[in-house]
Enzyme design. Structure first.
Site, PDB file in Angstrom:
ATOM      1  N   LYS A 114       0.430  -1.524  -0.063  1.00  0.00           N
ATOM      2  CA  LYS A 114       0.071  -0.352  -0.103  1.00  0.00           C
ATOM      3  C   LYS A 114       0.732   1.495  -0.005  1.00  0.00           C
ATOM      4  CE  LYS A 114      -3.816  -1.597   2.056  1.00  0.00           C
ATOM      5  NZ  LYS A 114      -5.580  -2.274   3.122  1.00  0.00           N
ATOM      6  N   LYS A 196      -5.204 -13.315  -7.329  1.00  0.00           N
ATOM      7  CA  LYS A 196      -6.658 -13.327  -6.993  1.00  0.00           C
ATOM      8  C   LYS A 196      -7.673 -12.151  -7.964  1.00  0.00           C
ATOM      9  CE  LYS A 196      -8.451 -11.737  -2.548  1.00  0.00           C
ATOM     10  NZ  LYS A 196      -8.207 -11.420  -0.526  1.00  0.00           N
ATOM     11  N   LYS A 199     -10.684  -6.758  -6.472  1.00  0.00           N
ATOM     12  CA  LYS A 199     -12.070  -5.622  -6.854  1.00  0.00           C
ATOM     13  C   LYS A 199     -11.162  -4.031  -7.642  1.00  0.00           C
ATOM     14  CE  LYS A 199     -12.817  -4.951  -1.866  1.00  0.00           C
ATOM     15  NZ  LYS A 199     -13.580  -4.756  -0.461  1.00  0.00           N
TER      16      LYS A 199
END
Ligand code: TRP
Length: 332
Positions: A114, A196, A199
């Site tokens: 992040k 993965k 979203k």
């Protein structure tokens, strides 16, 4: 009678959940509600580590509660609540911050990721994120925490913090275990089956959103990446695309990889992809209908989370007090 084991988990209220979130998390949760004492929260505080549109965050929070229920979580059997409505989470988090080292937090891979993605907003919430998560878990004496593979490291640090605290002050926190489901915990992207399903994927075709229409779902499955062998066979290494479709189908139909291989023996990829798409539609459409009903009944939703909030507040009060007392705060 032995009491039921305690489960706690949560999802961040960031909207647009994918089929991966559903099959990897929600769907498993619904299968635990009879066997365990389950606490499922909406992690709204965690979302603040990235700038959010306030109205959108509020909307996403309510929408996620509706989705929990539409997916089959019974609010009578499970405690469904909003993290920010249970002040003990923030309160314990402060204390545990004082028992967590900068070094261990800076080794968290999610933080490092992040930090690379949001270099312009490297706030200390992002850094302390795992401590709040540890508080979420430890406050409930959770035995098991169903999480995706990507959250395993956060579980490890939770255990470390708990053990550290226990070794200083004596038995206080239960040491929780990660509960990573089988393959269902990891649904991969339809276009890039080596990572993965996310979203935030930029390629719309890579992810199936829980709100997608039947036509769009079928289209996304038709366009899913496969390989040139044209044989439905589970082989994650060499056939990640087909293997992922098999996992999706297997979770929905409750079938093993062997059974699926037999079922589609001699069937081409085109037909297989269509069948998987249809199974997904069959599962998601009734859920969308329940969701739409609920989201139009805000009073009903409110009653549900208020009941959960209350239970969570009661459940956490004693442990927080014990921690306060142990570290030396005046409690009475
Ligand atoms: N960090 C988790 C995620 O992004 C969400 C979360 C917050 C959580 N608190 C939790 C998950 C406690 C399990 C237990 O997926």
């Amino acid at each position: 009678m032995e009491s039921k084991k305690i489960i706690l988990s949560g999802i961040q209220a960031t909207g647009n959940l994918t089929l991966g979130n559903y099959l990897g998390a929600l769907n498993n949760w619904t299968q635990m509600q009879d066997k365990y004492d389950c606490y499922y929260m909406i992690a709204d505080l965690h979302t603040l580590t990235v700038r959010r549109n306030p109205e959108e965050l509020r909307k996403n929070t309510l929408s996620l509660i509706a989705l929990y229920i539409a997916a089959g979580l019974d609010p009578k059997k499970n405690t469904i609540f909003i993290q920010s409505h249970v002040p003990a989470h923030s309160q314990l988090s402060w204390i545990l911050n004082c028992y967590t080292y900068m070094g261990e937090l800076s080794r968290m891979t999610q933080y490092k990721d992040k930090a690379t993605k949001h270099p312009d907003n490297l706030n200390s919430g992002l850094f302390n994120y795992p401590v709040l998560m540890a508080s979420d878990i430890l406050l409930y004496n959770a035995d098991l925490v169903p999480v995706g593979e990507d959250q395993r490291q956060h579980l490890e640090i939770t255990r470390d913090i708990a053990e550290r605290f226990n070794s200083i002050y004596g038995e206080t926190f239960k040491i929780p275990k990660a509960y990573v489901g089988k393959d269902g915990a990891r649904i991969m992207g339809l276009q890039d089956p080596t990572s993965k399903m996310s979203k935030s994927a930029e390629n719309e075709l890579d992810k199936v959103l829980l709100t997608d229409t039947p036509e769009l779902i079928i289209k996304k499955f038709k366009k899913a990446i496969t390989d040139s062998e044209n044989k439905v066979k589970y082989d994650k290494e060499n056939k990640p695309g087909i293997s992922n479709l098999m996992v999706i189908y297997g979770v929905i139909k409750n079938k093993s990889m062997d059974e699926i291989e037999k079922e589609f023996d001699g069937v081409g990829y085109g037909d297989f992809k269509k069948t998987v798409g249809e199974a997904v539609v069959e599962r998601l459409i009734p859920m969308q209908e329940r969701y739409n009903e609920l989201i139009n009944e805000p009073e009903k939703l409110k009653a549900i989370y208020q009941q959960g909030d209350k239970r969570a507040i009661v459940k956490t009060a004693d442990l927080l007090k014990e921690v306060y007392r142990k570290v030396g705060l005046v409690v009475d």
